[in-house]
Design an enzyme around this catalytic site. Sequence first.
Site, PDB file in Angstrom:
ATOM      1  N   SER A 189       0.818  -1.217   0.000  1.00 15.83           N
ATOM      2  CA  SER A 189       0.000   0.000   0.000  1.00 15.83           C
ATOM      3  C   SER A 189       0.848   1.261   0.000  1.00 15.83           C
ATOM      4  CB  SER A 189      -0.928   0.011   1.225  1.00 15.83           C
ATOM      5  OG  SER A 189      -0.159   0.041   2.425  1.00 15.83           O
TER       6      SER A 189
ATOM      7  N   LEU B 237       4.402   3.609  -1.490  1.00 10.54           N
ATOM      8  CA  LEU B 237       4.795   4.314  -2.707  1.00 10.54           C
ATOM      9  C   LEU B 237       5.027   3.359  -3.877  1.00 10.54           C
ATOM     10  CD1 LEU B 237       5.984   6.755  -4.318  1.00 10.54           C
ATOM     11  CD2 LEU B 237       8.127   6.358  -3.082  1.00 10.54           C
TER      12      LEU B 237
ATOM     13  N   TYR C 126      20.121   2.204   9.509  1.00  9.26           N
ATOM     14  CA  TYR C 126      19.269   1.821   8.371  1.00  9.26           C
ATOM     15  C   TYR C 126      20.124   1.236   7.250  1.00  9.26           C
ATOM     16  CZ  TYR C 126      15.874   2.313   4.555  1.00  9.26           C
ATOM     17  OH  TYR C 126      15.039   2.075   3.493  1.00  9.26           O
TER      18      TYR C 126
ATOM     19  N   LYS D 214      19.860  -2.677   5.729  1.00 12.54           N
ATOM     20  CA  LYS D 214      19.582  -2.963   4.328  1.00 12.54           C
ATOM     21  C   LYS D 214      20.707  -3.778   3.691  1.00 12.54           C
ATOM     22  CE  LYS D 214      15.540  -1.193   3.223  1.00 12.54           C
ATOM     23  NZ  LYS D 214      14.484  -2.034   2.635  1.00 12.54           N
TER      24      LYS D 214
ATOM     25  N   PRO E 171      17.431   0.676  -5.756  1.00 15.60           N
ATOM     26  CA  PRO E 171      16.993   1.894  -6.446  1.00 15.60           C
ATOM     27  C   PRO E 171      17.642   3.132  -5.865  1.00 15.60           C
ATOM     28  CG  PRO E 171      15.317   1.188  -4.896  1.00 15.60           C
ATOM     29  CD  PRO E 171      16.427   0.179  -4.820  1.00 15.60           C
TER      30      PRO E 171
ATOM     31  N   ASN F 215      16.936   7.381  -5.273  1.00 16.25           N
ATOM     32  CA  ASN F 215      15.877   8.046  -4.514  1.00 16.25           C
ATOM     33  C   ASN F 215      14.542   7.974  -5.255  1.00 16.25           C
ATOM     34  OD1 ASN F 215      17.456   9.660  -2.218  1.00 16.25           O
ATOM     35  ND2 ASN F 215      18.653   9.703  -4.103  1.00 16.25           N
TER      36      ASN F 215
ATOM     37  N   LYS G 208       5.965  21.208   1.557  1.00 17.12           N
ATOM     38  CA  LYS G 208       6.331  22.567   1.970  1.00 17.12           C
ATOM     39  C   LYS G 208       5.892  23.610   0.940  1.00 17.12           C
ATOM     40  CE  LYS G 208      10.433  21.540   4.780  1.00 17.12           C
ATOM     41  NZ  LYS G 208      11.896  21.778   4.892  1.00 17.12           N
TER      42      LYS G 208
ATOM     43  N   TRP H 135      15.928  22.958   3.452  1.00 14.13           N
ATOM     44  CA  TRP H 135      16.950  22.639   4.446  1.00 14.13           C
ATOM     45  C   TRP H 135      18.270  22.332   3.733  1.00 14.13           C
ATOM     46  CZ3 TRP H 135      14.766  19.319   9.063  1.00 14.13           C
ATOM     47  CH2 TRP H 135      13.742  20.041   9.684  1.00 14.13           C
TER      48      TRP H 135
END
Length: 320
Positions: free
Chosen positions: A14, A16, A140, A144, A167, A169, A191, A205
Amino acid sequence: MDMEKNVILVTGGSGLVGNGIQKVINGDQREDEEWIFLSSKDANLLSKEETFAVFEKYKPTHVIHLAALVGGLYAIMGKNCEFFRKNMKMNDNILEASHKTKVKKLVSCLSSSIFPHKTSYPIDETMVHDGPPHPSFFGYGYAKRMVDVLNKAYNEEYGCLFTSVLPCNIFGPHDNFNPLQSQVIPGLISKAYEAKKNGTAFEIWGTGAAQRQFIYSLDLAKLFIWAVREYQEIEPIIFAPDLEDEVSIKDVAMMILEAFEFKGEVKFLTDKGDGPLKKTASNAKLRTYLPQFQFTSTRQAIKETVQWYIDNYHTDHIRK
């Protein structure tokens, strides 16, 4: 005589990429395939018992493993232990369930966060373990990386066809648009929407100097479908556009503002970190398999994603 079907189970179905695969497969459904898209409502994949139960229920022949505890740079920083432990536990449950239920092929989704912090570019599949990941998100990144280690171990000891794709980004419709949890493009889209609506400055940022390769979720979906059907190596494969398609965060931000027709003030918060300035990945291996594959341009994919965001802003489809 009934045709034997391949049952393809998609964890994180469910999210992206899962939504992208659903959309693509609706136009590319094969008679010998049954696709099942899991969400967190179907099973808690941190639970070994629930993971094995869902495998027993659907009896998949193939698995695409997308589910993960994920977040952007500022969501992960300071939570390396949590991101390591939870992703390790989830991945171990999926791989062991796939082994025990004799899944024919498992394709797991890795991340560019696994790349060594100090390396030469462009990086390729042989260089993944050449040094520690960036210190901001090492938990993280290492979790992975261990999927690749386990893929090789399961193959060596049990002969399992477990592999992974790497992949760059990812962004697109159905992303997580919460600015404090999201990756860079969905965070900037959120934003920009709020800045335009409220007549306030649009804040970026960092300096915007960092360069990244981006892949549209629908392009990645097509490549995942190809991988589960055709890719036979245990070694990972990078899914990324060509090197000349790399763009700076500043340029991405300007594409987003252009899509929104934003005319207000733009501020760069240079006291915020940029993360790694480059994570360039080579898609040479992918091009040996699919030399003619056409990637959607970042500008066009941003335009489509912004329009989806505007159209769905007041619905439950958006995580914001």
